[in-house]
Design an enzyme around this catalytic site. Structure first.
Site, mmCIF file in Angstrom:
data_model
loop_
_atom_site.group_PDB
_atom_site.id
_atom_site.type_symbol
_atom_site.label_atom_id
_atom_site.label_comp_id
_atom_site.label_asym_id
_atom_site.label_seq_id
_atom_site.Cartn_x
_atom_site.Cartn_y
_atom_site.Cartn_z
ATOM 1 N N LYS A 15 0.971 -1.608 0.106
ATOM 2 C CA LYS A 15 -0.061 0.158 -0.107
ATOM 3 C C LYS A 15 0.459 0.967 0.254
ATOM 4 O O LYS A 15 0.244 2.265 -0.498
ATOM 5 C CB LYS A 15 -0.720 -0.048 1.392
ATOM 6 C CG LYS A 15 -2.345 -1.173 1.045
ATOM 7 C CD LYS A 15 -2.937 -0.708 0.758
ATOM 8 C CE LYS A 15 -4.134 -2.120 0.656
ATOM 9 N NZ LYS A 15 -4.343 -2.484 1.586
ATOM 10 N N GLU A 42 -9.424 6.730 2.942
ATOM 11 C CA GLU A 42 -10.274 5.565 3.559
ATOM 12 C C GLU A 42 -9.567 4.505 3.926
ATOM 13 O O GLU A 42 -8.560 4.050 3.824
ATOM 14 C CB GLU A 42 -11.904 5.606 2.686
ATOM 15 C CG GLU A 42 -11.430 3.974 1.607
ATOM 16 C CD GLU A 42 -9.564 4.397 0.553
ATOM 17 O OE1 GLU A 42 -9.977 5.276 0.504
ATOM 18 O OE2 GLU A 42 -9.264 3.796 -0.203
ATOM 19 N N SER A 90 1.779 -9.152 -1.122
ATOM 20 C CA SER A 90 1.537 -8.279 -1.371
ATOM 21 C C SER A 90 1.775 -7.024 0.913
ATOM 22 O O SER A 90 1.739 -6.768 0.449
ATOM 23 C CB SER A 90 0.155 -7.863 -1.103
ATOM 24 O OG SER A 90 -0.626 -9.024 -0.583
HETATM 25 C C1 PLP Z 1 -4.887 -3.576 1.763
HETATM 26 C C2 PLP Z 1 -4.182 -5.243 0.673
HETATM 27 C C3 PLP Z 1 -4.707 -5.962 -0.085
HETATM 28 C C4 PLP Z 1 -6.309 -5.908 -0.876
HETATM 29 O O1 PLP Z 1 -6.077 -4.982 -1.580
HETATM 30 P P1 PLP Z 1 -5.884 -4.578 -3.472
HETATM 31 O O2 PLP Z 1 -5.585 -3.166 -3.945
HETATM 32 O O3 PLP Z 1 -6.645 -5.732 -3.927
HETATM 33 O O4 PLP Z 1 -4.048 -5.111 -3.669
HETATM 34 C C5 PLP Z 1 -4.298 -7.294 -0.082
HETATM 35 N N1 PLP Z 1 -2.955 -7.509 0.213
HETATM 36 C C6 PLP Z 1 -2.863 -6.950 1.658
HETATM 37 C C7 PLP Z 1 -1.238 -6.833 2.308
HETATM 38 C C8 PLP Z 1 -3.360 -5.824 1.783
HETATM 39 O O5 PLP Z 1 -3.454 -4.236 2.399
#
Ligand code: PLP
Length: 398
Positions: A93, A115, A382
């Site tokens: 993020k 948000e 992610s």
């Molecule tokens: C917010 C988040 C997501 C989902 O958001 P995307 O916009 O689909 O990437 C996925 N993995 C993590 C670790 C997140 O914090």
């Protein structure tokens, strides 16, 4: 055939998806943002500053890690992890939050709003705002505030004001509504940092471009390590920003297959999941046209996922388009396999993944054993799972 990296068009359309479905009062601010974004994107000074903070503050580049023990355990394809979990604040993020806050500074804005659902985007935005000395307000559903108390404290410690939103389901959708209301009112000095590839044009385009660093790095890293492109990319899909970030630089490489994994929750029944491509249909929600979980009257359905970051009723418009084009395949993972993947990666590789990322890993656990050993998979890790440990412990019966 349309070149897949050339969209959206000038009005923000990805085929029949995307666009700008907003009240008239937001049209001008969005046009202004678009113009300023394109100017910054082409500006060497802006790009230099962005690269500097990505490297020195966020910790880029992140490693492309060969998961040797996981590969051996699953007994098939060779698995690499793109380690976005190692970034400052623990998820991808911050790539986008940093880009947008730098842009806001360039636009002369002094107040940042955002948000947040699980709180990761709120924490990333509060972090970057603190670093640049900007006032920061985060809208978060009251229920999410209770579920993700740790992230509420983190944001407050970083000097942000957290506003609990009491309307409706008291989760992400309502928090976005409140942030949009604030933006309409205070747009002169305020920038709204939207957290994923969603909302009105130019957000899906802009957020994708701030996140494509994931795929750009992964591409160079795999070419260096394996001297060839990967066969399969896998990422979880909430709004879709980490997936778009990984996929985008590979879209024109026909040999690279891509899999987006949505949250199957308790199963594909109304209100039990957040897999928009399973039970959803095209519709307009919060500024854009895309796939939405809705009933026959267009009322948005409730969603469920063990992972708060995937728990949203709509998906980014570019994903809807890529699915129609059959360029990206979309599947889902249910809560239980995602928790098993969470546990497996921790034990096998010494890495505790975010529950969101665990959905991508669950799909890999299913696919990798069926693929030959010379197949290369890159999974986007992610985020890290520190925020999810208490919840996972409860589910796993510790
Ligand atoms: C917010 C988040 C997501 C989902 O958001 P995307 O916009 O689909 O990437 C996925 N993995 C993590 C670790 C997140 O914090």
């Amino acid at each position: 055939m349309v070149e897949k990296t050339k969209l959206p068009d000038d009005l923000g359309h990805f085929g029949p998806y995307g666009g700008r479905y907003v009240p008239e009062t937001l049209m001008h601010p969005l046009q202004e943002l678009e113009a300023q974004y394109f100017a910054a994107q082409g500006n060497a000074e802006f790009q230099k500053e962005l690269s500097y903070y990505l490297r020195e503050f966020c910790g880029r580049p992140t490693p492309l890690y060969y998961a040797e023990r996981l590969t051996r355990h699953l007994g098939g394809a060779k698995i690499y992890l793109k380690r976005e979990d190692l970034l400052h604040t623990g998820a991808h993020k911050i790539n986008n939050a940093l880009g947008q806050v730098l842009l806001a500074k360039r636009m002369g804005k002094t107040r940042i709003i955002a948000e947040t659902g699980a709180g990761q985007h709120g924490v990333a935005t509060a972090t970057v705002s603190a670093m640049f000395g900007l006032k920061c307000i985060i809208y978060m559903g009251e229920l999410d505030c209770q579920r993700q108390e740790l992230n509420v404290y983190r944001m407050k410690m970083l000097g942000a004001e957290v506003v609990p939103v009491k309307a409706g389901q008291r989760t992400l959708k309502e928090a976005i509504n409140e942030a949009m209301r604030d933006w309409v009112t205070n747009v002169r000095h305020t920038h709204y940092v939207l957290g994923t590839v969603y909302g009105a044009h130019p957000y899906p385009l802009m957020v994708r471009n701030f996140q494509r660093i994931i795929g750009d790095e992964a591409r160079a890293q795999i070419l260096e390590k394996e001297k060839r492109l990967p066969d399969l990319l896998v990422a979880c899909v909430g709004g879709g920003s980490n997936a778009m970030g990984l996929f985008y630089p590979f879209l024109e490489d026909a040999s690279v297959r891509m899999l987006g994994v949505e949250a199957g929750g308790l199963g594909i029944l109304p209100n039990q999941h957040a897999a928009r491509f399973q039970g959803g249909s095209p519709g307009v929600l919060q500024g854009t046209r895309s796939f939405v979980l809705q009933d026959g009257e267009g009322q948005v359905l409730l969603t469920h996922s063990v992972s708060a970051g995937l728990d949203y009723a709509a998906v980014g418009p570019e994903h809807a388009w890529l699915r129609d084009q059959k360029r990206v395949e979309y599947s889902y993972a249910m809560d239980t396999p995602a928790l098993q993947a969470f546990q497996l990666l921790a034990r096998c590789e010494g890495i505790i993944p975010a529950l969101e990322s665990s959905h991508a890993l669950a799909a890999v656990m299913e696919k990798a054993p069926l693929l030959p050993a010379d197949t290369l998979i890159i999974v986007n890790l992610s985020g890290r799972g520190d925020k999810d440990v208490a919840q996972a412990a409860k589910y796993l019966g510790y």
